[in-house]
Design a protein around this motif. Structure first.
Motif, PDB file in Angstrom:
ATOM      1  N   ALA A 186       7.738  -5.100  -9.176  1.00 28.31           N
ATOM      2  CA  ALA A 186       7.595  -3.650  -9.307  1.00 28.31           C
ATOM      3  C   ALA A 186       8.942  -2.959  -9.142  1.00 28.31           C
ATOM      4  O   ALA A 186       9.729  -3.316  -8.269  1.00 28.31           O
ATOM      5  CB  ALA A 186       6.608  -3.132  -8.264  1.00 28.31           C
ATOM      6  N   GLY A 187       9.199  -1.983  -9.986  1.00 28.70           N
ATOM      7  CA  GLY A 187      10.465  -1.261  -9.942  1.00 28.70           C
ATOM      8  C   GLY A 187      10.530  -0.309  -8.769  1.00 28.70           C
ATOM      9  O   GLY A 187       9.574  -0.170  -8.007  1.00 28.70           O
ATOM     10  N   GLU A 204      -3.450  -4.008 -10.352  1.00 31.98           N
ATOM     11  CA  GLU A 204      -4.687  -3.905  -9.569  1.00 31.98           C
ATOM     12  C   GLU A 204      -5.237  -5.278  -9.209  1.00 31.98           C
ATOM     13  O   GLU A 204      -5.648  -5.548  -8.086  1.00 31.98           O
ATOM     14  CB  GLU A 204      -5.777  -3.149 -10.338  1.00 31.98           C
ATOM     15  CG  GLU A 204      -5.390  -1.786 -10.855  1.00 31.98           C
ATOM     16  CD  GLU A 204      -5.016  -1.823 -12.302  1.00 31.98           C
ATOM     17  OE1 GLU A 204      -4.160  -2.662 -12.649  1.00 31.98           O
ATOM     18  OE2 GLU A 204      -5.578  -1.047 -13.091  1.00 31.98           O
ATOM     19  N   TYR A 234       0.833  -1.211   0.000  1.00 31.90           N
ATOM     20  CA  TYR A 234       0.000   0.000   0.000  1.00 31.90           C
ATOM     21  C   TYR A 234       0.863   1.255   0.000  1.00 31.90           C
ATOM     22  O   TYR A 234       0.670   2.143  -0.833  1.00 31.90           O
ATOM     23  CB  TYR A 234      -0.916  -0.002   1.233  1.00 31.90           C
ATOM     24  CG  TYR A 234      -1.902   1.150   1.229  1.00 31.90           C
ATOM     25  CD1 TYR A 234      -3.110   1.034   0.571  1.00 31.90           C
ATOM     26  CD2 TYR A 234      -1.602   2.354   1.857  1.00 31.90           C
ATOM     27  CE1 TYR A 234      -4.007   2.087   0.545  1.00 31.90           C
ATOM     28  CE2 TYR A 234      -2.482   3.410   1.835  1.00 31.90           C
ATOM     29  CZ  TYR A 234      -3.689   3.272   1.176  1.00 31.90           C
ATOM     30  OH  TYR A 234      -4.571   4.317   1.135  1.00 31.90           O
ATOM     31  N   VAL A 235       1.831   1.305   0.917  1.00 30.16           N
ATOM     32  CA  VAL A 235       2.647   2.513   1.067  1.00 30.16           C
ATOM     33  C   VAL A 235       3.439   2.803  -0.214  1.00 30.16           C
ATOM     34  O   VAL A 235       3.541   3.952  -0.641  1.00 30.16           O
ATOM     35  CB  VAL A 235       3.600   2.386   2.277  1.00 30.16           C
ATOM     36  CG1 VAL A 235       4.591   3.545   2.307  1.00 30.16           C
ATOM     37  CG2 VAL A 235       2.797   2.347   3.563  1.00 30.16           C
ATOM     38  N   SER A 236       3.992   1.741  -0.859  1.00 38.44           N
ATOM     39  CA  SER A 236       4.780   2.025  -2.064  1.00 38.44           C
ATOM     40  C   SER A 236       3.939   1.968  -3.339  1.00 38.44           C
ATOM     41  O   SER A 236       4.493   1.924  -4.438  1.00 38.44           O
ATOM     42  CB  SER A 236       6.006   1.111  -2.140  1.00 38.44           C
ATOM     43  OG  SER A 236       5.719  -0.151  -1.632  1.00 38.44           O
ATOM     44  N   GLY A 237       2.606   1.946  -3.191  1.00 42.14           N
ATOM     45  CA  GLY A 237       1.726   2.099  -4.353  1.00 42.14           C
ATOM     46  C   GLY A 237       1.868   1.009  -5.401  1.00 42.14           C
ATOM     47  O   GLY A 237       1.651   1.240  -6.593  1.00 42.14           O
ATOM     48  N   ILE A 238       2.237  -0.200  -4.968  1.00 45.64           N
ATOM     49  CA  ILE A 238       2.472  -1.270  -5.941  1.00 45.64           C
ATOM     50  C   ILE A 238       1.156  -1.824  -6.487  1.00 45.64           C
ATOM     51  O   ILE A 238       1.134  -2.474  -7.530  1.00 45.64           O
ATOM     52  CB  ILE A 238       3.373  -2.358  -5.293  1.00 45.64           C
ATOM     53  CG1 ILE A 238       4.755  -1.755  -5.017  1.00 45.64           C
ATOM     54  CG2 ILE A 238       3.531  -3.590  -6.162  1.00 45.64           C
ATOM     55  CD1 ILE A 238       5.661  -2.625  -4.193  1.00 45.64           C
ATOM     56  N   TYR A 239       0.055  -1.512  -5.795  1.00 45.35           N
ATOM     57  CA  TYR A 239      -1.263  -1.991  -6.251  1.00 45.35           C
ATOM     58  C   TYR A 239      -1.761  -1.251  -7.500  1.00 45.35           C
ATOM     59  O   TYR A 239      -2.755  -1.630  -8.099  1.00 45.35           O
ATOM     60  CB  TYR A 239      -2.300  -1.845  -5.121  1.00 45.35           C
ATOM     61  CG  TYR A 239      -2.466  -0.420  -4.637  1.00 45.35           C
ATOM     62  CD1 TYR A 239      -3.308   0.467  -5.308  1.00 45.35           C
ATOM     63  CD2 TYR A 239      -1.777   0.035  -3.522  1.00 45.35           C
ATOM     64  CE1 TYR A 239      -3.443   1.773  -4.886  1.00 45.35           C
ATOM     65  CE2 TYR A 239      -1.912   1.341  -3.084  1.00 45.35           C
ATOM     66  CZ  TYR A 239      -2.745   2.203  -3.767  1.00 45.35           C
ATOM     67  OH  TYR A 239      -2.882   3.499  -3.354  1.00 45.35           O
ATOM     68  N   LYS A 240      -1.036  -0.201  -7.870  1.00 39.14           N
ATOM     69  CA  LYS A 240      -1.489   0.612  -9.015  1.00 39.14           C
ATOM     70  C   LYS A 240      -1.252  -0.107 -10.341  1.00 39.14           C
ATOM     71  O   LYS A 240      -0.515  -1.082 -10.388  1.00 39.14           O
ATOM     72  CB  LYS A 240      -0.742   1.943  -8.980  1.00 39.14           C
ATOM     73  CG  LYS A 240      -1.026   2.666  -7.675  1.00 39.14           C
ATOM     74  CD  LYS A 240      -0.639   4.109  -7.697  1.00 39.14           C
ATOM     75  CE  LYS A 240      -1.129   4.736  -6.398  1.00 39.14           C
ATOM     76  NZ  LYS A 240      -1.317   6.164  -6.483  1.00 39.14           N
ATOM     77  N   PRO A 241      -1.859   0.377 -11.433  1.00 39.62           N
ATOM     78  CA  PRO A 241      -1.717  -0.296 -12.713  1.00 39.62           C
ATOM     79  C   PRO A 241      -0.261  -0.604 -13.025  1.00 39.62           C
ATOM     80  O   PRO A 241       0.593   0.241 -12.745  1.00 39.62           O
ATOM     81  CB  PRO A 241      -2.280   0.734 -13.719  1.00 39.62           C
ATOM     82  CG  PRO A 241      -3.196   1.588 -12.918  1.00 39.62           C
ATOM     83  CD  PRO A 241      -2.649   1.604 -11.533  1.00 39.62           C
ATOM     84  N   TRP A 300      -3.631  -7.120  -6.338  1.00 38.12           N
ATOM     85  CA  TRP A 300      -4.054  -6.647  -5.013  1.00 38.12           C
ATOM     86  C   TRP A 300      -5.323  -7.383  -4.606  1.00 38.12           C
ATOM     87  O   TRP A 300      -5.443  -7.868  -3.476  1.00 38.12           O
ATOM     88  CB  TRP A 300      -4.273  -5.136  -5.020  1.00 38.12           C
ATOM     89  CG  TRP A 300      -4.941  -4.613  -3.787  1.00 38.12           C
ATOM     90  CD1 TRP A 300      -6.283  -4.517  -3.560  1.00 38.12           C
ATOM     91  CD2 TRP A 300      -4.303  -4.152  -2.582  1.00 38.12           C
ATOM     92  NE1 TRP A 300      -6.527  -4.018  -2.301  1.00 38.12           N
ATOM     93  CE2 TRP A 300      -5.333  -3.781  -1.682  1.00 38.12           C
ATOM     94  CE3 TRP A 300      -2.973  -4.007  -2.182  1.00 38.12           C
ATOM     95  CZ2 TRP A 300      -5.062  -3.279  -0.401  1.00 38.12           C
ATOM     96  CZ3 TRP A 300      -2.721  -3.497  -0.908  1.00 38.12           C
ATOM     97  CH2 TRP A 300      -3.748  -3.148  -0.034  1.00 38.12           C
TER      98      TRP A 300
END
Lengths: 233, 162
Positions: A230-231, A133, A123-130, A136
């Motif tokens: 994720a990078g 999705e 969540y904190v590093s926004g890895i759930y984003k496109p 997640w």
């Protein structure tokens, strides 16, 4: 393959018998390609740190739960007469039974902790984003499945605490309109908690949920493989 | 930096298809590690560490086996395991909704739980800020996340105390 030296990443094999055995396997199954792709010529991103390892640890704990669970099943009897006694026997008489049950009980708690840390990190590093999705969604499903495994496993030693926690836990959905009573009845296998409930929880805990969870873990890993790790941010 | 982003944005199959020379260059430049043997040893050590923790915990605090269940003896305090305490407390909290009618206290708690789980599942679709990943640049998402985590912690503590 007709070669003097077999190269597997940094490993060089010169032994003739080993090369012939390996060649035989490679001719039939193409193992060299798989080993190179998945092990010896595989690279992993360098930016992964401490907080990135909790998903993998959760996965390892799941495997540990399956193994210790299988060992517990050797002695455990899912009947309301024998359940408590067989768990006591595992703790007191079976060699290293205390350790296997300890690892299983602690493992379930630890697995929930590591999953929670993993979720916070994602969540904190926004890895759930496109484009991740869907992974997640699969991950939250795994979290819920783990809670289900904990809930059903808790009843199995048939202790006073577990029994009454399950009375409350199965009472909760009964408040829902229309379906509530039916859900409670289905969870308990009757009006009261008894042998049918224990049989049911046992079946769900050792077969249904582990098989579903293992499959969903497969979906989780396949997605990671397709999308890559994720990078950095 | 641009190249690193490029490499780490590649799909697994694309990384796999990189020529050996390119992989060697990425490792040399510190942008990637070889899976074998470094990474795989790291993973094995990590798993061994987890096993060690499990053994230590089981030895120092052995798994507890309470007394056998007695359906005719209701204990005074029925508490769930720690991971259900927050859900348990939300049910207790819902008892205060009786001003809405006699039906509310029983249903509001379980509905609130369903809503919470649904929101958790839908996080990637509710967060419309699709490109920014750095926490410092996502004040709303991070604030809401901290709020949710705090709520879960406070509910867990209250569930244990009440």
């Amino acid at each position: 393959m007709d070669i003097e030296t077999l190269h597997l990443g940094p490993i060089k094999i010169k032994n003739k018998i080993a090369i012939r055995l390996f060649s035989a396997l490679d001719d039939r199954l193409g193992v060299k390609e798989i080993l190179d792709d998945e092990v010896f010529e595989k690279i992993v991103p360098a930016h992964l740190g401490f907080w990135s390892c909790f998903g993998g640890i959760s996965f390892f704990l799941f495997i540990s739960q399956v193994l210790t669970g299988m060992l517990l099943m050797v002695y455990y009897e899912p009947t309301i007469e024998e359940a408590h006694g067989t768990v006591a026997m595992i703790m007191n008489e079976v060699p290293f039974g205390w350790l296997i049950r300890g690892a299983h009980a602690w493992g379930s708690n630890l697995m929930l902790v590591t999953i929670m840390i993993h979720m916070v990190k994602i969540y904190v590093s926004g890895i759930y984003k496109p484009p991740r999705e869907l992974n997640w969604v699969v991950g939250v499903t795994l979290f819920l499945l783990t809670l289900g495994l904990s809930f059903t496993g808790y009843l199995l030693p048939w202790t006073q605490l577990a029994y009454w926690a399950t009375v409350v836990g199965t009472e909760t959905p009964a408040a829902l309109p229309y379906v509530g009573e039916y859900i409670r009845y289905a969870m308990r296998g009757g009006e009261e908690i008894g042998q049918v409930t224990l049989t049911r929880f046992f079946a769900i805990h050792v077969m249904l949920l582990p098989v579903i969870t293992a499959s969903v873990i497969g979906l989780h890993l396949i997605q990671i493989r397709r999308q890559g790790i994720a990078g950095p941010m | 930096m641009a190249e690193q982003t490029q490499y780490t944005k590649k799909k697994e199959c694309e990384v796999k298809a990189l020529p050996m020379e390119e992989k060697k260059r990425l490792v040399r430049e510190g942008k990637a590690h070889w899976f074998f043997p470094g990474h795989i040893i790291e993973q094995i050590v990590l798993c061994g560490f987890v096993v060690l923790i499990l053994i230590t915990l089981s030895t120092v605090w052995p798994a507890h086996l309470g007394e056998k269940a007695d359906p005719f003896d209701t204990p005074d305090h029925i508490k769930p395991e720690w991971y259900f305490l927050a859900a348990y407390y939300s049910l207790r909290l819902a008892e205060y909704t009786d001003f809405m009618g006699a039906w509310a206290p029983k249903i509001m708690g379980i509905v609130a739980q369903q809503v919470a789980v649904t929101i958790l599942i839908l996080v990637p679709f509710l967060d419309r800020n699709v490109n920014e990943r750095r926490p410092g640049k996502r004040p709303i998402a991070i604030a809401l996340g901290i709020l949710a985590a705090l709520m879960a912690i406070v509910f867990t503590i209250l569930g244990a105390v009440v």
